[in-house]
Design a protein around this motif. Structure first.
Motif, PDB file in Angstrom:
ATOM      1  N   SER A 152       0.847  -1.215   0.000  1.00 20.50           N
ATOM      2  CA  SER A 152       0.000   0.000   0.000  1.00 20.50           C
ATOM      3  C   SER A 152       0.871   1.248   0.000  1.00 20.50           C
ATOM      4  O   SER A 152       0.487   2.276  -0.560  1.00 20.50           O
ATOM      5  CB  SER A 152      -0.926  -0.001   1.220  1.00 20.50           C
ATOM      6  N   ALA A 153       2.039   1.144   0.614  1.00 18.55           N
ATOM      7  CA  ALA A 153       2.946   2.317   0.625  1.00 18.55           C
ATOM      8  C   ALA A 153       3.553   2.513  -0.759  1.00 18.55           C
ATOM      9  O   ALA A 153       3.632   3.626  -1.269  1.00 18.55           O
ATOM     10  CB  ALA A 153       4.043   2.099   1.662  1.00 18.55           C
ATOM     11  N   GLN A 154       3.910   1.403  -1.398  1.00 19.52           N
ATOM     12  CA  GLN A 154       4.515   1.512  -2.744  1.00 19.52           C
ATOM     13  C   GLN A 154       3.510   2.108  -3.733  1.00 19.52           C
ATOM     14  O   GLN A 154       3.841   2.880  -4.613  1.00 19.52           O
ATOM     15  CB  GLN A 154       4.959   0.128  -3.239  1.00 19.52           C
ATOM     16  N   TRP A 155       2.244   1.777  -3.544  1.00 21.45           N
ATOM     17  CA  TRP A 155       1.196   2.300  -4.418  1.00 21.45           C
ATOM     18  C   TRP A 155       0.644   3.639  -3.904  1.00 21.45           C
ATOM     19  O   TRP A 155      -0.336   4.161  -4.422  1.00 21.45           O
ATOM     20  CB  TRP A 155       0.055   1.277  -4.523  1.00 21.45           C
ATOM     21  N   LYS A 156       1.257   4.185  -2.860  1.00 20.74           N
ATOM     22  CA  LYS A 156       0.837   5.481  -2.283  1.00 20.74           C
ATOM     23  C   LYS A 156      -0.651   5.504  -1.937  1.00 20.74           C
ATOM     24  O   LYS A 156      -1.327   6.518  -2.097  1.00 20.74           O
ATOM     25  CB  LYS A 156       1.237   6.639  -3.205  1.00 20.74           C
ATOM     26  N   ILE A 157      -1.128   4.348  -1.486  1.00 23.02           N
ATOM     27  CA  ILE A 157      -2.461   4.313  -0.840  1.00 23.02           C
ATOM     28  C   ILE A 157      -2.220   4.746   0.597  1.00 23.02           C
ATOM     29  O   ILE A 157      -2.921   5.566   1.153  1.00 23.02           O
ATOM     30  CB  ILE A 157      -3.059   2.890  -0.900  1.00 23.02           C
ATOM     31  N   LYS A 158      -1.185   4.187   1.197  1.00 21.28           N
ATOM     32  CA  LYS A 158      -0.764   4.574   2.547  1.00 21.28           C
ATOM     33  C   LYS A 158       0.418   5.523   2.433  1.00 21.28           C
ATOM     34  O   LYS A 158       1.405   5.220   1.760  1.00 21.28           O
ATOM     35  CB  LYS A 158      -0.308   3.342   3.344  1.00 21.28           C
TER      36      LYS A 158
END
Ligand code: 3HC
Length: 328
Positions: free
Chosen positions: A219-225
């Motif tokens: 989720s961090a890599q996809w900038k959701i988080k």
């Protein structure tokens, strides 16, 4: 073989292009190509978020008829209505990913979809309404403000609207506790007791610690988080530790202590057994919350049917008048 090899190469380049857009802070919109896994994790998170808003109406809704004054009733009514609206924005955002609202709600009612653990605790007196507003909505804001910069457009835009209303929710909760903390000894004791019962479940709202989080890295890599569960949790503890001083009350954590070196508050151990027990459905109110949700959904069927019939009739009339205009 050649065809599948080309297909794999194509998907790979699509994924690379997708990640390049994410890295360049370009918003992903519903019609854009996206990896199935990106779509799937967003449906999962946005669906759970929507369910949390709707189920979250129940603990507070329980006190609308018991509010101690007309003013408090109006404030609580407005807040609970807001939560319902947040749920609708979020279901609408999830639907842009190709899942239907009916499917999400069926999964919730069948106990297959999660919602935030916090809503499985009872609201036993009026002070709980203050503790929920200040602590639960305070934690929600901490987690939701970064989501305004989520890579998925519809989710980020829904969050922008939600966060504006959450700020009112948090402030009204704090003000309620402030009045009680300055009231009689009994009222002050009620406020402290509510904080004692709601503080740790609110700390758990941020999810498992970073080392245990299933989805955070992706989720961090996809900038959701934008921040990890523990980073947001730490910010929440730091904020509450300062704000509670104005209430003249205490956080139920003997290990809470300012750490000059870290520039944060150190805090005590989290009871992860309690957390996972509640997430797995064994919290104080899990069964009651689902039962109430299913009953409300079934009793509300006639409203949905009437609204659908009205919309279909209106659309039929529109098509007939358009046909008449064309024929004229
Ligand atoms: N309650 C229930 N389940 C939780 C949870 C919680 N507090 N925290 C984590 N989990 C679940 C996750 O859903 C995941 O299960 P799954 O694979 O079956 O979906 C599992 O535990 C592992 O956790 P992760 O940290 O890997 O999961 P996420 O990356 O999804 O992070 C989250 C969890 C931080 C809650 C994230 O989903 C998120 O930011 N969600 C959006 C915000 C949200 O839902 N807030 C809930 C409160 S809404 C609210 O308070 C409304 C306000 O108006 C009162």
């Amino acid at each position: 073989m050649e065809v599948s090899g080309t297909r794999t190469a194509n998907i790979q380049s699509l994924e690379e292009q997708f990640q390049a857009k994410i890295d360049a802070e370009i918003r992903i919109e519903p019609k854009d190509w996206m990896p199935d896994a990106y779509r799937k994790t967003l449906i999962r998170q946005i669906g759970q978020h929507a369910h949390s808003e709707i189920v979250g109406m129940l603990p507070e809704g329980n006190w609308i008829t018991r509010a101690p004054s007309l003013k408090r009733k109006q404030i609580l009514l407005a807040k609970v209505q807001d939560e319902g609206g947040h749920g609708l924005y979020l279901y609408a955002a999830a639907e842009t990913l190709g899942v239907s609202r009916e499917q999400m709600i069926d999964e919730l009612h069948a106990g297959k979809a999660k919602y935030s653990s916090i809503f499985n605790y009872p609201t036993i007196n009026w002070a709980d309404i203050g503790a929920i507003g200040w602590l639960v909505d305070g934690a929600a804001i901490m987690n939701q403000v970064p989501l305004c910069r989520c890579s998925y457009g519809p989710y980020a835009r829904a969050m922008t609207r939600v966060c504006k209303e959450e700020s009112f929710h948090q402030r009204q909760g704090f003000e309620l506790l402030l009045v009680m903390s300055k009231g009689s000894d009994e009222q002050k004791a009620m406020a402290q007791d509510a904080i004692n019962r709601w503080y740790w479940p609110a700390v758990m709202m941020f999810g498992p610690s970073d080392g245990e989080s299933l989805h955070s890295a992706q989720s961090a890599q996809w900038k959701i988080k934008r921040f990890s569960n523990d980073e947001l949790r730490q910010r929440f503890v730091d904020m509450i530790a300062e704000q509670i001083k104005f209430l003249g009350l205490v956080v139920p954590d003997p290990d809470l202590k300012w750490n000059e070196e870290r520039g944060h508050y150190d805090f005590g151990p989290i009871d992860w057994d309690e957390f996972w027990n509640v997430v797995k459905g064994n919290g104080p109110c899990n069964r009651e919350r689902l039962r109430t949700r299913v009953k409300a959904h079934e009793e509300g069927a006639w409203v949905r049917e009437a609204a659908t019939a009205y919309a279909e009739k209106k659309e039929k009339r529109r098509q007939e008048s358009a046909a008449k205009t064309l024929a004229a």
